[in-house]
Design a protein around this motif. Sequence first.
Motif, PDB file in Angstrom:
ATOM      1  N   UNK A  60     -15.750  38.366   0.431  1.00 39.69           N
ATOM      2  CA  UNK A  60     -14.714  38.932   1.308  1.00 39.69           C
ATOM      3  C   UNK A  60     -15.056  40.368   1.660  1.00 39.69           C
ATOM      4  N   UNK A  61     -15.226  40.631   2.934  1.00 32.49           N
ATOM      5  CA  UNK A  61     -15.481  41.995   3.367  1.00 32.49           C
ATOM      6  C   UNK A  61     -15.207  42.080   4.852  1.00 32.49           C
TER       7      UNK A  61
ATOM      8  N   UNK B 105      -8.390  44.937   1.384  1.00 35.21           N
ATOM      9  CA  UNK B 105      -9.291  44.112   0.581  1.00 35.21           C
ATOM     10  C   UNK B 105      -8.587  42.861   0.075  1.00 35.21           C
ATOM     11  N   UNK B 106      -7.366  43.016  -0.421  1.00 33.44           N
ATOM     12  CA  UNK B 106      -6.636  41.878  -0.957  1.00 33.44           C
ATOM     13  C   UNK B 106      -6.366  40.830   0.119  1.00 33.44           C
ATOM     14  N   UNK B 107      -6.047  41.285   1.323  1.00 33.14           N
ATOM     15  CA  UNK B 107      -5.826  40.359   2.432  1.00 33.14           C
ATOM     16  C   UNK B 107      -7.110  39.604   2.761  1.00 33.14           C
ATOM     17  N   UNK B 108      -8.239  40.308   2.769  1.00 32.96           N
ATOM     18  CA  UNK B 108      -9.511  39.660   3.077  1.00 32.96           C
ATOM     19  C   UNK B 108      -9.944  38.692   1.983  1.00 32.96           C
ATOM     20  N   UNK B 109      -9.570  38.968   0.748  1.00 29.05           N
ATOM     21  CA  UNK B 109      -9.831  38.016  -0.333  1.00 29.05           C
ATOM     22  C   UNK B 109      -9.061  36.725  -0.084  1.00 29.05           C
ATOM     23  N   UNK B 110      -7.799  36.849   0.297  1.00 27.01           N
ATOM     24  CA  UNK B 110      -6.986  35.660   0.598  1.00 27.01           C
ATOM     25  C   UNK B 110      -7.596  34.854   1.743  1.00 27.01           C
TER      26      UNK B 110
ATOM     27  N   UNK C 206     -18.292  46.909  -4.896  1.00 24.79           N
ATOM     28  CA  UNK C 206     -17.972  48.339  -4.894  1.00 24.79           C
ATOM     29  C   UNK C 206     -16.508  48.561  -4.514  1.00 24.79           C
ATOM     30  N   UNK C 207     -16.065  47.888  -3.447  1.00 22.50           N
ATOM     31  CA  UNK C 207     -14.676  48.066  -2.997  1.00 22.50           C
ATOM     32  C   UNK C 207     -13.700  47.467  -3.997  1.00 22.50           C
ATOM     33  N   UNK C 208     -14.053  46.321  -4.566  1.00 22.86           N
ATOM     34  CA  UNK C 208     -13.161  45.655  -5.510  1.00 22.86           C
ATOM     35  C   UNK C 208     -12.904  46.527  -6.733  1.00 22.86           C
TER      36      UNK C 208
ATOM     37  N   UNK D 253     -13.713  36.991 -11.895  1.00 23.71           N
ATOM     38  CA  UNK D 253     -13.113  36.702 -10.586  1.00 23.71           C
ATOM     39  C   UNK D 253     -14.102  36.960  -9.453  1.00 23.71           C
ATOM     40  N   UNK D 254     -14.818  38.067  -9.504  1.00 25.54           N
ATOM     41  CA  UNK D 254     -15.753  38.389  -8.427  1.00 25.54           C
ATOM     42  C   UNK D 254     -16.874  37.358  -8.317  1.00 25.54           C
ATOM     43  N   UNK D 255     -17.218  36.738  -9.429  1.00 23.34           N
ATOM     44  CA  UNK D 255     -18.283  35.726  -9.398  1.00 23.34           C
ATOM     45  C   UNK D 255     -17.902  34.505  -8.567  1.00 23.34           C
ATOM     46  N   UNK D 256     -16.608  34.341  -8.308  1.00 21.27           N
ATOM     47  CA  UNK D 256     -16.169  33.242  -7.451  1.00 21.27           C
ATOM     48  C   UNK D 256     -16.669  33.364  -6.029  1.00 21.27           C
ATOM     49  N   UNK D 257     -17.110  34.555  -5.642  1.00 18.96           N
ATOM     50  CA  UNK D 257     -17.627  34.786  -4.287  1.00 18.96           C
ATOM     51  C   UNK D 257     -19.139  35.040  -4.296  1.00 18.96           C
ATOM     52  N   UNK D 258     -19.755  34.751  -5.423  1.00 18.30           N
ATOM     53  CA  UNK D 258     -21.185  35.014  -5.559  1.00 18.30           C
ATOM     54  C   UNK D 258     -21.991  34.026  -4.702  1.00 18.30           C
TER      55      UNK D 258
END
Length: 295
Positions: free
Chosen positions: A102-103, A205-210, A237-239, A252-257
């Motif tokens: 997400x970015x 950032x939270x919106x883009x994660x969703x 970095x942003x997270x 959690x971040x690894x879910x977007x790896x």
Amino acid sequence: MLSIIISSYQKDFYENLVENINETIGEAFLYEILPIWNPKLMGICAAYNLGAKKSKFENLLFLHEDLIFKTKNWGEKLISHLTQKNTGIIGVAGSSYVPKAPFSWTVAEKYNVVNILQGNKEDANSILLNSTKSNRNKVFAVDGVFLAVKKEVFNQCKFDEDLLKGFHGYDLDFSLSVAKQFQNYVIDDILIEHFSKGNLDCEWLQANIKVRQKHNFKFQERADAETERQNFLGFLYKYFECKPVNFKNLIFTLGFYPFWSLKMKDHYLILKKYFNYFRYRADINKKQIITKLLK
């Protein structure tokens, strides 16, 4: 012929825009302007859906209010674009690549397509940003400053006001929803001047994660390892500017790896970055706390 929908909270900007539209859209062009007064009364998705519901024409244009049109007789140009076969959203800025992390839609310079005069509210000077290669440039993601779409396309997608309650992520979510069925474009024959650059804060950032969790979909045929690596590192970095470094958040971040999209050297570089986040977590978390206290 065209319903122009504006979620407004700045009276001066709105009035200037209305005057500018009246002067530039074209003398015989049929249109309506639908302002939704919205000083944080509702999320922008709800405001835009409300405006679309009130609209009477078959073509919709969702606009930010802090802009003006520099192109004359742009109304007919826009309708010409919208009526072409399989057209989804018409915009003035977007990207032809959708990374797994997400970015921002501004994924990488080689994929960004822009035709806009970019300024800010404090400085009268604007810079022309133009990277279009043709009159109609294929993209997936479209920036929310200018989103034009036929109502029949909009009715199949709409803005997701259940998912997004605020003022971020709506453009990425909407354009990706449309891109699954139609082709979005950035065009080069309508020029606007925009007076703000957006606010990439933690809510953004939270919106883009969703949005990225919702659109677990492969848009391009081939993955670009360099772009995937850069965007994932940017996401990390942003997270960790917004969230504490702990085991739960690291997992959690690894879910977007983008595991299958990277080269071996990329995996090594990201693993090293994870190690450093964990190693210096106390300092990073302390800096977060200080930053929040100073706000």
